[in-house]
Design a protein around this motif. Sequence first.
Motif, PDB file in Angstrom:
ATOM      1  N   MET A  11       0.835  -1.199   0.000  1.00 63.33           N
ATOM      2  CA  MET A  11       0.000   0.000   0.000  1.00 63.33           C
ATOM      3  C   MET A  11       0.871   1.250   0.000  1.00 63.33           C
ATOM      4  N   THR A  12       1.669   1.411   1.053  1.00 63.77           N
ATOM      5  CA  THR A  12       2.561   2.566   1.084  1.00 63.77           C
ATOM      6  C   THR A  12       4.010   2.132   1.164  1.00 63.77           C
ATOM      7  N   ASP A  13       4.268   0.870   0.828  1.00 59.18           N
ATOM      8  CA  ASP A  13       5.602   0.302   0.938  1.00 59.18           C
ATOM      9  C   ASP A  13       6.318   0.542  -0.378  1.00 59.18           C
ATOM     10  N   THR A  14       7.101   1.623  -0.463  1.00 67.54           N
ATOM     11  CA  THR A  14       7.637   2.091  -1.722  1.00 67.54           C
ATOM     12  C   THR A  14       9.145   1.977  -1.761  1.00 67.54           C
ATOM     13  N   VAL A  15       9.698   1.503  -2.876  1.00 69.37           N
ATOM     14  CA  VAL A  15      11.132   1.367  -3.026  1.00 69.37           C
ATOM     15  C   VAL A  15      11.740   2.674  -3.514  1.00 69.37           C
ATOM     16  N   PHE A  16      12.809   3.127  -2.863  1.00 69.07           N
ATOM     17  CA  PHE A  16      13.481   4.353  -3.216  1.00 69.07           C
ATOM     18  C   PHE A  16      14.960   4.080  -3.470  1.00 69.07           C
ATOM     19  N   SER A  17      15.314   2.912  -3.988  1.00 71.09           N
ATOM     20  CA  SER A  17      16.720   2.557  -4.128  1.00 71.09           C
ATOM     21  C   SER A  17      17.444   3.502  -5.078  1.00 71.09           C
ATOM     22  N   ALA A  18      16.749   4.015  -6.091  1.00 77.40           N
ATOM     23  CA  ALA A  18      17.391   4.928  -7.013  1.00 77.40           C
ATOM     24  C   ALA A  18      17.778   6.232  -6.328  1.00 77.40           C
ATOM     25  N   MET A  19      17.006   6.629  -5.317  1.00 77.63           N
ATOM     26  CA  MET A  19      17.285   7.858  -4.596  1.00 77.63           C
ATOM     27  C   MET A  19      18.375   7.662  -3.562  1.00 77.63           C
ATOM     28  N   THR A  20      18.475   6.473  -2.970  1.00 76.37           N
ATOM     29  CA  THR A  20      19.396   6.262  -1.864  1.00 76.37           C
ATOM     30  C   THR A  20      20.782   5.846  -2.302  1.00 76.37           C
ATOM     31  N   GLY A  21      20.919   5.372  -3.518  1.00 78.36           N
ATOM     32  CA  GLY A  21      22.220   4.909  -3.968  1.00 78.36           C
ATOM     33  C   GLY A  21      22.501   3.466  -3.603  1.00 78.36           C
ATOM     34  N   ARG A  22      21.605   2.801  -2.891  1.00 76.98           N
ATOM     35  CA  ARG A  22      21.757   1.389  -2.566  1.00 76.98           C
ATOM     36  C   ARG A  22      20.875   0.576  -3.497  1.00 76.98           C
TER      37      ARG A  22
ATOM     38  N   ARG B 166      20.453   8.517   6.000  1.00 74.37           N
ATOM     39  CA  ARG B 166      19.309   7.804   5.415  1.00 74.37           C
ATOM     40  C   ARG B 166      19.556   7.500   3.944  1.00 74.37           C
ATOM     41  N   ALA B 167      20.060   8.479   3.201  1.00 77.23           N
ATOM     42  CA  ALA B 167      20.323   8.262   1.778  1.00 77.23           C
ATOM     43  C   ALA B 167      21.392   7.208   1.558  1.00 77.23           C
ATOM     44  N   ARG B 168      22.305   7.101   2.501  1.00 78.02           N
ATOM     45  CA  ARG B 168      23.415   6.153   2.363  1.00 78.02           C
ATOM     46  C   ARG B 168      22.989   4.720   2.658  1.00 78.02           C
ATOM     47  N   VAL B 169      22.104   4.511   3.624  1.00 75.89           N
ATOM     48  CA  VAL B 169      21.845   3.142   4.076  1.00 75.89           C
ATOM     49  C   VAL B 169      20.476   2.586   3.677  1.00 75.89           C
ATOM     50  N   ALA B 170      19.509   3.448   3.370  1.00 74.60           N
ATOM     51  CA  ALA B 170      18.139   2.964   3.135  1.00 74.60           C
ATOM     52  C   ALA B 170      18.023   2.220   1.811  1.00 74.60           C
ATOM     53  N   THR B 171      17.303   1.121   1.832  1.00 77.40           N
ATOM     54  CA  THR B 171      16.947   0.434   0.600  1.00 77.40           C
ATOM     55  C   THR B 171      15.532   0.799   0.152  1.00 77.40           C
ATOM     56  N   ARG B 172      14.703   1.230   1.096  1.00 82.29           N
ATOM     57  CA  ARG B 172      13.366   1.718   0.754  1.00 82.29           C
ATOM     58  C   ARG B 172      12.809   2.519   1.916  1.00 82.29           C
ATOM     59  N   VAL B 173      11.782   3.302   1.600  1.00 81.30           N
ATOM     60  CA  VAL B 173      11.116   4.140   2.590  1.00 81.30           C
ATOM     61  C   VAL B 173       9.652   3.720   2.681  1.00 81.30           C
ATOM     62  N   ILE B 174       9.184   3.492   3.889  1.00 72.95           N
ATOM     63  CA  ILE B 174       7.782   3.165   4.134  1.00 72.95           C
ATOM     64  C   ILE B 174       7.096   4.437   4.616  1.00 72.95           C
ATOM     65  N   ASP B 175       6.192   4.979   3.821  1.00 69.72           N
ATOM     66  CA  ASP B 175       5.526   6.235   4.146  1.00 69.72           C
ATOM     67  C   ASP B 175       4.427   5.970   5.166  1.00 69.72           C
ATOM     68  N   VAL B 176       4.658   6.364   6.409  1.00 73.33           N
ATOM     69  CA  VAL B 176       3.735   6.048   7.504  1.00 73.33           C
ATOM     70  C   VAL B 176       2.464   6.888   7.427  1.00 73.33           C
ATOM     71  N   THR B 177       2.476   7.960   6.652  1.00 72.43           N
ATOM     72  CA  THR B 177       1.249   8.768   6.541  1.00 72.43           C
ATOM     73  C   THR B 177       0.092   7.942   6.005  1.00 72.43           C
ATOM     74  N   GLY B 178       0.395   6.912   5.218  1.00 73.72           N
ATOM     75  CA  GLY B 178      -0.661   6.054   4.704  1.00 73.72           C
ATOM     76  C   GLY B 178      -1.321   5.190   5.770  1.00 73.72           C
ATOM     77  N   PHE B 179      -0.665   5.077   6.923  1.00 75.85           N
ATOM     78  CA  PHE B 179      -1.213   4.292   8.031  1.00 75.85           C
ATOM     79  C   PHE B 179      -1.823   5.170   9.126  1.00 75.85           C
ATOM     80  N   SER B 180      -1.713   6.481   8.982  1.00 74.76           N
ATOM     81  CA  SER B 180      -2.150   7.369  10.050  1.00 74.76           C
ATOM     82  C   SER B 180      -3.644   7.244  10.291  1.00 74.76           C
ATOM     83  N   ALA B 181      -4.024   7.137  11.565  1.00 74.30           N
ATOM     84  CA  ALA B 181      -5.441   7.082  11.930  1.00 74.30           C
ATOM     85  C   ALA B 181      -5.991   8.464  12.245  1.00 74.30           C
TER      86      ALA B 181
END
Length: 252
Positions: free
Chosen positions: A1-12, A233-248
Motif C-alpha cells: 500500500m505505502t511500501d515504496t522502493v526508493f533505491s534509485a534515490m538512496t544509492g543502494r 538515510r540516503a546512504r543506508v536505506a533500501t526503501r522508505v515506508i511512508d507512515v502517513t498512509g497508516f495514520s489514523a
Amino acid sequence: MTDTVFSAMTGRDAPASGEPVLSVENVKKSFTVHLRGGITLPVVENVSFALSPGECAVLGGPSGVGKSSILRMVYGNYAVDGGRILVADGDGAPADLASGDPRLVMRLRRESIGYVSQFLRAVPRVPALDVVAEPLFARGVDAAEARERAGALLARLNLPKALFDLPPATFSGGEKQRVNIARGFITDHRILLLDEPTASLDAANRDVVAEMIEGKLARGVAILGIFHDTEVRARVATRVIDVTGFSARKAA
C-alpha cells in the motif's frame, strides 16, 4: 500500500528477495488518556509491511504520524489493538509478538530483535563497558570476551577509554548515544531496530555508524529505522515506508 522502493534515490541497490524475517499485518494502535475521561486517541491503523534479510527499511513521514509507535510495537514496548507482528523464530513457524505474551517478547528480544532507542536508559552505577556487554552476558557469552567485544565497539565509536569504567549517567548526549549504539550493535540479532541513532553525533561518528549499518546489512541483518539525518538515510536505506498512509488521524 505505502511500501515504496526508493533505491534509485538512496544509492543502494534494492535487496534480493527472500523469506521475510518480520511481517507486520494490519496492525492498529490507539492510546487511552485516563486523565481526560478515558478519551481514545487513534494513532495508526492497517499497518502492513514485510522486511527481508539485508534490507534497511526507513519509516518516513512528518513528526507525530506514528513512526516511533510502530517501532515500539515491533519491539514489544507498546501493545497493539489488532493485527499481527510475525518474527522469524529459528526453523519453526514465525512467532506473533503482538500476542502480548511477555515471555515470548523477552525471548525474541534476546534471540532475534535488537534495538537502539533515541535515549540510553542504563542502570545507575553500572560501567559503560558492562552496559554495552550486557546483551552478551544475557546470551551466556564469557564475561571477559563480552567486555573485550564491548571495548572494541566503544573504541570504534571514538569513546575515550578513560570512560569505559565509568557509569554513563554523567556522559554528554553524544557519548551516551555511542554507548547506546554499541549496546545495540554488539549482538548478531537478525532484526535491528534503529530510532534516530545518529541524532546526537558529530559528522565523524555519524560516518562510523553508517559503516556499522552497512556491515550489518552485508551480513544479512534486516533493519527497520527512523532517520532524520538525511545523509545517513540516503546512504543506508533500501526503501522508505511512508507512515502517513497508516495514520489514523486523517483529516476529515
